[in-house]
Design an enzyme around this catalytic site. Structure first.
Site, mmCIF file in Angstrom:
data_model
loop_
_atom_site.group_PDB
_atom_site.id
_atom_site.type_symbol
_atom_site.label_atom_id
_atom_site.label_comp_id
_atom_site.label_asym_id
_atom_site.label_seq_id
_atom_site.Cartn_x
_atom_site.Cartn_y
_atom_site.Cartn_z
ATOM 1 N N LEU A 165 0.865 -1.423 -0.170
ATOM 2 C CA LEU A 165 0.237 0.484 -0.209
ATOM 3 C C LEU A 165 0.609 1.120 0.407
ATOM 4 O O LEU A 165 2.290 1.716 0.740
ATOM 5 C CB LEU A 165 -1.178 -0.107 1.640
ATOM 6 C CG LEU A 165 -2.014 -0.730 1.767
ATOM 7 C CD1 LEU A 165 -3.078 -1.077 2.864
ATOM 8 C CD2 LEU A 165 -2.832 -0.797 0.437
ATOM 9 N N ASP A 166 0.465 2.114 -0.888
ATOM 10 C CA ASP A 166 1.232 3.469 -0.251
ATOM 11 C C ASP A 166 1.340 3.717 1.169
ATOM 12 O O ASP A 166 0.379 3.978 1.262
ATOM 13 C CB ASP A 166 0.047 4.912 -1.231
ATOM 14 C CG ASP A 166 0.658 4.613 -2.843
ATOM 15 O OD1 ASP A 166 1.341 3.824 -3.325
ATOM 16 O OD2 ASP A 166 -0.961 5.070 -3.688
ATOM 17 N N LYS A 167 2.478 5.042 0.835
ATOM 18 C CA LYS A 167 2.889 5.438 2.705
ATOM 19 C C LYS A 167 1.836 5.628 2.988
ATOM 20 O O LYS A 167 1.563 5.825 4.725
ATOM 21 C CB LYS A 167 4.256 6.236 2.062
ATOM 22 C CG LYS A 167 4.497 6.373 3.146
ATOM 23 C CD LYS A 167 5.274 7.133 3.478
ATOM 24 C CE LYS A 167 6.464 7.541 4.371
ATOM 25 N NZ LYS A 167 7.638 8.596 5.175
#
Length: 304
Positions: free
Chosen positions: A141-143
């Site tokens: 997942l994106d940060k």
């Protein structure tokens, strides 16, 4: 034993009724589609057992038989630094787990020596609970995206889950708040995504990019705040896919300043709400939901 467990660094698996008549060879190569290198390694070591005995791989399986797979090499090759990051574990058994990733945290270290990523927190959980196994994230997942991330605890399960993800047998459902009011109750965004040559981390819709399909369904509309609450599923898993696709529709995610959204929230309003898959060993249907963990809340006030 309930289908499977770990004993003395061996994965013990009870043969299911649906495997009746399969040989060991067919179970690994055709049912699980395990990597040839891994299967070869076990064949050569002669450590893989059936009912406590070393048997030919042509041996036919019967419901209730016990397969014992050595996992020592998995533990020896593990090199993830453990860090107490207060990670919430949503589901866990002896071969896999699902963690709820907070915002502002990478899924895995972005540079050598970094120990503030989700996998470091999961490694701490394993250490704290006395588990000496490897840990591998199956997707990312994106940060600044929160929610469910699936991990494997050994190479066999990791390879099966990798293949399931590639063959779209793992379904992930996301929730997002996007700017503006989307008129259609549901839709499909089918636009290829490629790198943005003018920005190191940004992606963009590009005719020469990778195929990407996002399905969405409107859950609620907030005309006062000019926001639409949507549920999304992906046919692909491109970097920033949901963010790029909704920005392309002129409905960027709220808080997503990288893709044209206003700074409504401290981060883009995107949450990996649910993950669904068939368990690679028990073959049971798994549905795991990740609660919202933002403080202050981003999503709850927009639920129907």
């Amino acid at each position: 034993m309930e289908y499977f467990n770990i004993t003395n660094q061996h994965l013990l698996i009870e043969v299911l009724q649906s495997w009746n008549g399969l040989s060991l060879e067919k179970l690994f190569r055709e049912r699980w589609k395990a990597p040839k290198k891994l299967v070869h390694e076990w064949r050569m070591s002669k450590e893989l057992m059936l009912n406590g005995n070393s048997v030919p791989w042509s041996t036919v399986l019967t419901e209730g038989d016990t397969i014992s797979i050595p996992l020592l090499d998995d533990a020896e090759k593990e090199n993830v630094k453990a860090a107490d990051l207060g990670i919430s574990i949503l589901y866990e058994d002896d071969v896999l787990l699902v963690a709820n990733k907070p915002a502002g945290m990478d899924t895995h270290p972005s540079q050598p020596g970094d120990a503030n990523s989700l996998i470091n927190g999961v490694a701490y959980h394993l250490q704290h609970t006395g588990q000496t196994c490897m840990i591998k994230h199956i997707h990312r997942l994106d940060k600044d995206t929160t929610g469910a991330v699936l991990f494997a605890k050994n190479r066999l399960i990791g390879s099966i889950l990798d293949r399931m993800l590639e063959e779209r047998e793992i379904k992930r459902t996301y929730l997002a708040l996007v700017e503006g009011i989307i008129k259609n109750d549901q839709g499909e965004i089918k636009e290829k995504i490629g790198r943005d040559r003018h920005h190191a981390t940004r992606r963009r819709v590009s005719p020469t990019g990778q195929t990407a399909v996002t399905h969405y369904r409107v859950l609620n509309r907030d005309s006062k705040k000019n926001l639409t609450f949507v549920s999304c599923t992906l046919e692909s898993g491109r970097t920033h896919q949901i963010r790029v696709h909704f920005s392309h529709l002129q409905h960027p995610l709220a808080g997503d300043t990288l893709y044209g959204g206003r700074r409504t929230f401290p981060r883009q309003a995107l949450h990996a709400r649910k993950i669904e898959f068939t368990h690679p060993i028990s073959e049971q249907k798994m549905t795991i939901e990740a609660p919202f963990i933002d403080s202050p809340e981003i999503f709850n006030v927009h639920l129907l």
